[in-house]
Design an enzyme around this catalytic site. Structure first.
Site, PDB file in Angstrom:
ATOM      1  N   HIS A 130       0.067  16.353 -26.142  1.00 32.80           N
ATOM      2  CA  HIS A 130      -0.055  14.949 -25.728  1.00 32.80           C
ATOM      3  C   HIS A 130      -1.365  14.303 -26.176  1.00 32.80           C
ATOM      4  O   HIS A 130      -1.426  13.080 -26.304  1.00 32.80           O
ATOM      5  CB  HIS A 130       0.083  14.821 -24.215  1.00 32.80           C
ATOM      6  CG  HIS A 130       1.489  15.025 -23.722  1.00 32.80           C
ATOM      7  ND1 HIS A 130       2.222  16.171 -23.981  1.00 32.80           N
ATOM      8  CD2 HIS A 130       2.313  14.229 -22.981  1.00 32.80           C
ATOM      9  CE1 HIS A 130       3.410  16.068 -23.415  1.00 32.80           C
ATOM     10  NE2 HIS A 130       3.498  14.911 -22.803  1.00 32.80           N
TER      11      HIS A 130
ATOM     12  N   HIS B  68      -0.617  11.003 -27.772  1.00 31.20           N
ATOM     13  CA  HIS B  68      -1.020   9.704 -27.209  1.00 31.20           C
ATOM     14  C   HIS B  68      -1.821   8.906 -28.231  1.00 31.20           C
ATOM     15  O   HIS B  68      -1.703   7.673 -28.307  1.00 31.20           O
ATOM     16  CB  HIS B  68      -1.852   9.905 -25.940  1.00 31.20           C
ATOM     17  CG  HIS B  68      -1.026  10.296 -24.745  1.00 31.20           C
ATOM     18  ND1 HIS B  68      -1.575  10.711 -23.557  1.00 31.20           N
ATOM     19  CD2 HIS B  68       0.322  10.326 -24.544  1.00 31.20           C
ATOM     20  CE1 HIS B  68      -0.621  10.971 -22.686  1.00 31.20           C
ATOM     21  NE2 HIS B  68       0.548  10.758 -23.264  1.00 31.20           N
TER      22      HIS B  68
ATOM     23  N   HIS C 253       7.537   8.348 -27.507  1.00 31.63           N
ATOM     24  CA  HIS C 253       6.606   9.277 -26.855  1.00 31.63           C
ATOM     25  C   HIS C 253       6.898  10.726 -27.276  1.00 31.63           C
ATOM     26  O   HIS C 253       5.992  11.468 -27.677  1.00 31.63           O
ATOM     27  CB  HIS C 253       6.727   9.122 -25.334  1.00 31.63           C
ATOM     28  CG  HIS C 253       5.891  10.086 -24.568  1.00 31.63           C
ATOM     29  ND1 HIS C 253       4.523   9.995 -24.483  1.00 31.63           N
ATOM     30  CD2 HIS C 253       6.225  11.204 -23.851  1.00 31.63           C
ATOM     31  CE1 HIS C 253       4.054  10.992 -23.750  1.00 31.63           C
ATOM     32  NE2 HIS C 253       5.066  11.735 -23.355  1.00 31.63           N
TER      33      HIS C 253
ATOM     34  N   ASN D  62       0.484  18.836 -20.645  1.00 31.55           N
ATOM     35  CA  ASN D  62       0.115  17.855 -21.670  1.00 31.55           C
ATOM     36  C   ASN D  62      -0.037  18.486 -23.046  1.00 31.55           C
ATOM     37  O   ASN D  62      -0.694  17.909 -23.922  1.00 31.55           O
ATOM     38  CB  ASN D  62      -1.189  17.158 -21.279  1.00 31.55           C
ATOM     39  CG  ASN D  62      -0.905  15.931 -20.452  1.00 31.55           C
ATOM     40  OD1 ASN D  62      -0.150  15.063 -20.864  1.00 31.55           O
ATOM     41  ND2 ASN D  62      -1.481  15.877 -19.273  1.00 31.55           N
TER      42      ASN D  62
ATOM     43  N   ARG E 295       0.813  -1.239   0.000  1.00 35.59           N
ATOM     44  CA  ARG E 295       0.000   0.000   0.000  1.00 35.59           C
ATOM     45  C   ARG E 295       0.838   1.278   0.000  1.00 35.59           C
ATOM     46  O   ARG E 295       0.367   2.351   0.361  1.00 35.59           O
ATOM     47  CB  ARG E 295      -0.984   0.021   1.176  1.00 35.59           C
ATOM     48  CG  ARG E 295      -1.942  -1.141   1.143  1.00 35.59           C
ATOM     49  CD  ARG E 295      -3.197  -0.862   1.954  1.00 35.59           C
ATOM     50  NE  ARG E 295      -4.067  -2.024   1.905  1.00 35.59           N
ATOM     51  CZ  ARG E 295      -4.044  -3.013   2.784  1.00 35.59           C
ATOM     52  NH1 ARG E 295      -3.216  -2.974   3.800  1.00 35.59           N
ATOM     53  NH2 ARG E 295      -4.852  -4.034   2.652  1.00 35.59           N
TER      54      ARG E 295
ATOM     55  N   LYS F  71       3.562  11.375 -11.317  1.00 37.89           N
ATOM     56  CA  LYS F  71       2.616  10.589 -12.124  1.00 37.89           C
ATOM     57  C   LYS F  71       3.269   9.252 -12.431  1.00 37.89           C
ATOM     58  O   LYS F  71       4.377   9.205 -12.973  1.00 37.89           O
ATOM     59  CB  LYS F  71       2.290  11.302 -13.440  1.00 37.89           C
ATOM     60  CG  LYS F  71       1.233  12.384 -13.294  1.00 37.89           C
ATOM     61  CD  LYS F  71       0.790  12.874 -14.660  1.00 37.89           C
ATOM     62  CE  LYS F  71      -0.234  13.977 -14.547  1.00 37.89           C
ATOM     63  NZ  LYS F  71      -0.595  14.534 -15.865  1.00 37.89           N
TER      64      LYS F  71
ATOM     65  N   GLU G 180      -3.644  17.623 -10.750  1.00 39.78           N
ATOM     66  CA  GLU G 180      -4.224  18.057 -12.021  1.00 39.78           C
ATOM     67  C   GLU G 180      -5.707  18.407 -11.894  1.00 39.78           C
ATOM     68  O   GLU G 180      -6.547  17.927 -12.662  1.00 39.78           O
ATOM     69  CB  GLU G 180      -3.996  16.991 -13.107  1.00 39.78           C
ATOM     70  CG  GLU G 180      -4.077  17.583 -14.509  1.00 39.78           C
ATOM     71  CD  GLU G 180      -3.521  16.655 -15.575  1.00 39.78           C
ATOM     72  OE1 GLU G 180      -2.349  16.261 -15.482  1.00 39.78           O
ATOM     73  OE2 GLU G 180      -4.268  16.357 -16.516  1.00 39.78           O
TER      74      GLU G 180
ATOM     75  N   GLU H  57       9.957  17.391 -25.217  1.00 41.46           N
ATOM     76  CA  GLU H  57       9.350  17.791 -23.933  1.00 41.46           C
ATOM     77  C   GLU H  57       9.996  19.080 -23.403  1.00 41.46           C
ATOM     78  O   GLU H  57       9.366  19.813 -22.652  1.00 41.46           O
ATOM     79  CB  GLU H  57       9.471  16.662 -22.896  1.00 41.46           C
ATOM     80  CG  GLU H  57       8.744  15.368 -23.277  1.00 41.46           C
ATOM     81  CD  GLU H  57       7.243  15.355 -22.933  1.00 41.46           C
ATOM     82  OE1 GLU H  57       6.641  16.435 -22.732  1.00 41.46           O
ATOM     83  OE2 GLU H  57       6.676  14.243 -22.889  1.00 41.46           O
TER      84      GLU H  57
ATOM     85  N   ARG I  32      -2.213  21.870 -14.048  1.00 37.27           N
ATOM     86  CA  ARG I  32      -1.200  20.881 -14.436  1.00 37.27           C
ATOM     87  C   ARG I  32      -1.445  20.318 -15.838  1.00 37.27           C
ATOM     88  O   ARG I  32      -0.504  19.863 -16.496  1.00 37.27           O
ATOM     89  CB  ARG I  32      -1.134  19.742 -13.405  1.00 37.27           C
ATOM     90  CG  ARG I  32      -0.037  18.755 -13.723  1.00 37.27           C
ATOM     91  CD  ARG I  32       0.257  17.785 -12.608  1.00 37.27           C
ATOM     92  NE  ARG I  32       1.270  16.845 -13.042  1.00 37.27           N
ATOM     93  CZ  ARG I  32       1.920  16.007 -12.255  1.00 37.27           C
ATOM     94  NH1 ARG I  32       1.674  15.999 -10.965  1.00 37.27           N
ATOM     95  NH2 ARG I  32       2.822  15.178 -12.750  1.00 37.27           N
TER      96      ARG I  32
ATOM     97  N   LYS J 283       8.392  22.772 -14.342  1.00 41.73           N
ATOM     98  CA  LYS J 283       7.526  21.651 -13.945  1.00 41.73           C
ATOM     99  C   LYS J 283       7.271  21.681 -12.434  1.00 41.73           C
ATOM    100  O   LYS J 283       6.142  21.446 -11.986  1.00 41.73           O
ATOM    101  CB  LYS J 283       8.115  20.306 -14.390  1.00 41.73           C
ATOM    102  CG  LYS J 283       7.208  19.167 -13.983  1.00 41.73           C
ATOM    103  CD  LYS J 283       7.134  18.012 -14.909  1.00 41.73           C
ATOM    104  CE  LYS J 283       6.030  17.055 -14.444  1.00 41.73           C
ATOM    105  NZ  LYS J 283       6.019  15.795 -15.148  1.00 41.73           N
TER     106      LYS J 283
END
Ligand code: NAD
Ligand code: GLY
Length: 371
Positions: A254, A258, A271, A251, A127, A149, A243, A191, A247, A233
């Site tokens: 993206h 994606h 990517h 992206n 956990r 993330k 987010e 990026e 935030r 960042k």
């Protein structure tokens, strides 16, 4: 903490704040230090892959040896196509086989794939246990190692299964970038470029001036690019960790990117390559919505091209390419009730999250895809 780093950035998240250390030869330096610089634990598990283990696995194991009673390593297969449940399970297998308790600390030694999977494993194991990011690609140093993330891909959508779980420390050793293949370096530059249009056009101008130096891996240029990217960042994540809004600007490019990655099959385009073509598409969309002018889009396209990155998306379906993109983009995490929301450039240096009419998005896809 004393490091021979060129810079240290703190990401301010209250109790979960941590340092991002940027410098050359950090791994070698840490190995010689007697100070306690790593999170204390009963054992350490280095998570890496078959490409990186022979390059840097021993250096990191040596650096950790004085601090932990046990240092184990698990070596995963390399590639975006292995960012899956099956591979994630290999990390749990190693943790359990070595009898690691809650006081284990995981070290992600590698690019964004290793970082995302290690972070997710750390979020889940018993956990939640600690982890440290040791990013070895430019992309991971300027983006994925920072901000917490974590996750894996699903065949129907990129990064669709994961958790927010912050590392305890980030160590960006710039000297590891010397072994990075050229195509991977360029993917990382995508990026880096992203931070200009969304937050800092002075940095964008600096990139225009120093692109050749970056491509030549000049240490000072790399140090500045990593440092400034991490600063931006850290500021964004510090303001909106989960987010809720802001935030999402990280992206930029993206949503299209994606779709390209998932549509072609993970690992076909890198990517950063998807993000590069995606930024041009998102900028085109911003122009069609009247937010920016054609000169800005052209300036962005030129810089991306100079980095050796694609400025056109691939054709994903010869029958109805736009429909395929739209279908894939609806699985984006930013979508709400099936409506796609795009990160658009409101004005150079400032981004906004907005829906856009399908007809306009279709126009952009038709204009921006090769074929
Ligand atoms: P990657 O992790 O696949 O690494 C690229 C390739 O370079 C791999 O083959 C790797 O083994 C190799 N490599 C790594 N370091 C090397 C070195 N120093 N020398 C030689 N080879 C080296 O890809 P990436 O571009 O680092 O990361 C992409 C991933 O990051 C994607 O899965 C993306 O979704 C994720 N990502 C996550 C975030 C986030 O916020 N968590 C942000 C951006 C991207
Ligand atoms: N790479 C996007 C983010 O960290 O939010």
């Amino acid at each position: 903490m004393m490091l021979s780093s060129s810079g240290k950035i703190t990401i301010d998240l209250g109790r979960r704040s941590y340092a991002i250390n940027v410098g050359s030869e950090l791994l070698a330096y840490l190995a010689k230090k007697a100070d306690q610089v790593f999170p204390p634990a009963t054992s350490a598990l280095i998570v890496t892959n078959t490409t990186i283990a022979p390059l840097y696995g021993q250096a990191l194991a040596d650096a950790l040896a004085p601090y932990y009673p046990h240092v184990h390593t698990v070596t995963l297969p390399d590639g975006e196509e292995h960012k899956t449940w099956q591979t994630l399970n290999l990390i749990f297998d190693a943790l359990l086989t070595h009898g690691c308790d809650r006081k284990v600390v995981l070290y992600a030694l590698g690019g964004g794939v290793i970082g995302d999977m290690t972070g997710f494993a750390a979020a889940c194991y018993m956990r939640g246990v600690d982890f440290v990011q040791v990013p070895t690609t430019l992309l991971a140093q300027v983006d994925s190692s920072v901000g917490g993330k974590t996750g894996i891909n699903h065949p129907l959508g990129k990064n669709m299964v994961g958790a927010f779980h912050q590392p305890r420390l980030v160590i960006c050793d710039l000297s590891t970038l010397n072994t990075l293949p050229t195509r991977e370096l360029a993917a990382g530059i995508a990026e880096v470029i992203k931070y200009g249009p969304i937050a800092d056009m002075a940095f964008f101008a600096w990139l225009e001036e120093h692109m050749d130096a970056l491509l030549a891996r000049e240490p000072q240029a790399l140090a500045h690019a990593v440092q400034r990217s991490c600063e931006i960042k850290a500021e964004v994540v510090g303001a909106d960790e989960r987010e809720a809004g802001l935030r999402a600007i990280l992206n930029f490019g993206h949503t299209f990117g994606h779709a390209i990655e998932a549509g072609l099959g993970y690992g076909q385009w890198l990517h950063g390559e998807g993000v590069a073509a995606g930024m041009v598409m998102a900028a085109e969309l911003s122009q069609r919505l009247g937010l920016v002018d054609a000169a800005f889009v052209q300036r962005l396209r030129r810089l991306i091209e100079r980095a050796g990155l694609p400025v056109r998306g691939p054709v994903l379906d010869a029958r109805d390419n736009a429909a395929r993109y739209l279908e894939l983009m609806r699985v984006d995490k930013k979508a709400e009730a099936g409506a796609i929301r795009f990160v658009l450039i409101e004005q150079p240096g400032r981004a906004v999250l907005r829906p856009a009419p399908d007809a306009l998005v279709r126009e952009v896809i038709d204009t921006c895809c090769a074929g």
